[in-house]
Design a protein around this motif. Structure first.
Motif, PDB file in Angstrom:
ATOM      1  N   GLU A 157     -32.415 -66.212  25.434  1.00  0.00           N
ATOM      2  CA  GLU A 157     -31.644 -65.424  24.472  1.00  0.00           C
ATOM      3  C   GLU A 157     -31.593 -66.055  23.093  1.00  0.00           C
ATOM      4  OE1 GLU A 157     -30.673 -66.449  27.519  1.00  0.00           O
ATOM      5  OE2 GLU A 157     -28.538 -67.050  27.524  1.00  0.00           O
ATOM      6  N   PRO A 179     -35.156 -59.339  18.159  1.00  0.00           N
ATOM      7  CA  PRO A 179     -35.691 -57.974  18.110  1.00  0.00           C
ATOM      8  C   PRO A 179     -34.640 -56.932  18.473  1.00  0.00           C
ATOM      9  CG  PRO A 179     -37.226 -59.437  19.198  1.00  0.00           C
ATOM     10  CD  PRO A 179     -35.972 -60.225  18.990  1.00  0.00           C
ATOM     11  N   GLY A 180     -34.479 -55.944  17.622  1.00  0.00           N
ATOM     12  CA  GLY A 180     -33.547 -54.862  17.894  1.00  0.00           C
ATOM     13  C   GLY A 180     -32.092 -55.202  17.660  1.00  0.00           C
ATOM     14  N   LYS A 181     -31.813 -56.390  17.120  1.00  0.00           N
ATOM     15  CA  LYS A 181     -30.431 -56.806  16.895  1.00  0.00           C
ATOM     16  C   LYS A 181     -30.196 -57.123  15.422  1.00  0.00           C
ATOM     17  CE  LYS A 181     -29.562 -58.642  21.526  1.00  0.00           C
ATOM     18  NZ  LYS A 181     -29.032 -59.788  22.308  1.00  0.00           N
ATOM     19  N   GLU A 182     -28.930 -57.181  15.059  1.00  0.00           N
ATOM     20  CA  GLU A 182     -28.576 -57.527  13.690  1.00  0.00           C
ATOM     21  C   GLU A 182     -28.710 -59.038  13.468  1.00  0.00           C
ATOM     22  OE1 GLU A 182     -25.361 -53.952  12.770  1.00  0.00           O
ATOM     23  OE2 GLU A 182     -24.723 -56.047  12.747  1.00  0.00           O
ATOM     24  N   ARG A 183     -28.886 -59.396  12.224  1.00  0.00           N
ATOM     25  CA  ARG A 183     -28.940 -60.813  11.882  1.00  0.00           C
ATOM     26  C   ARG A 183     -27.563 -61.422  12.101  1.00  0.00           C
ATOM     27  NH1 ARG A 183     -32.089 -62.510   6.449  1.00  0.00           N
ATOM     28  NH2 ARG A 183     -33.546 -61.110   7.529  1.00  0.00           N
ATOM     29  N   GLN A 186     -32.282 -63.502  13.831  1.00  0.00           N
ATOM     30  CA  GLN A 186     -32.340 -62.081  14.134  1.00  0.00           C
ATOM     31  C   GLN A 186     -33.309 -61.867  15.281  1.00  0.00           C
ATOM     32  OE1 GLN A 186     -33.273 -59.474  10.840  1.00  0.00           O
ATOM     33  NE2 GLN A 186     -32.336 -57.745  11.879  1.00  0.00           N
TER      34      GLN A 186
END
Length: 115
Positions: free
Chosen positions: A89, A41-45, A39
């Motif tokens: 990324e 930062p700011g994103k879904e797992r 996961q």
């Protein structure tokens, strides 16, 4: 008490490598399919890689194919993730996950890829 404990995260430069490990206790892991999720930062797992209980079948997210390798180990450390050619990324918290009759999550280890 069931525990999954990830280790091996850290700071690495782009193009570098890390090997994550997942140690388990409190349950018999041999029947469990296991996976690595991450996961950012700011994103879904998201699912990174998975491996069956007998280790005969593996699956990878398209973004990590050819760079990451999931494998199974001995009973108390039954899961690894070799990560090569790391990219910015790939920065995320990486979680170990076990699934069979129950599902269990670790608390995660942070991987930061930055120059």
């Amino acid at each position: 008490q069931v525990q999954l404990v990830e280790s091996g995260g850290g700071l690495v430069q782009p193009g570098g490598s890390l090997r994550l490990s997942c140690a388990v206790s409190g349950f018999a892991v041999s029947n469990y399919d296991m996976s690595w999720y991450r996961q950012a930062p700011g994103k879904e797992r998201e699912l990174v890689a998975s491996i069956t209980a007998v280790g005969s079948d593996t699956k990878y997210a398209d973004s990590v194919k050819g760079r990451f390798a999931i494998s199974r180990g001995a009973a108390k450390t039954p899961l690894y993730l070799q990560m090569n050619n790391l990219k910015p990324e790939d920065t995320a918290v990486y979680y170990c996950y076990a699934r069979w009759r129950m599902t269990y999550w670790g608390k995660g280890t942070l991987v930061t890829v930055s120059s």
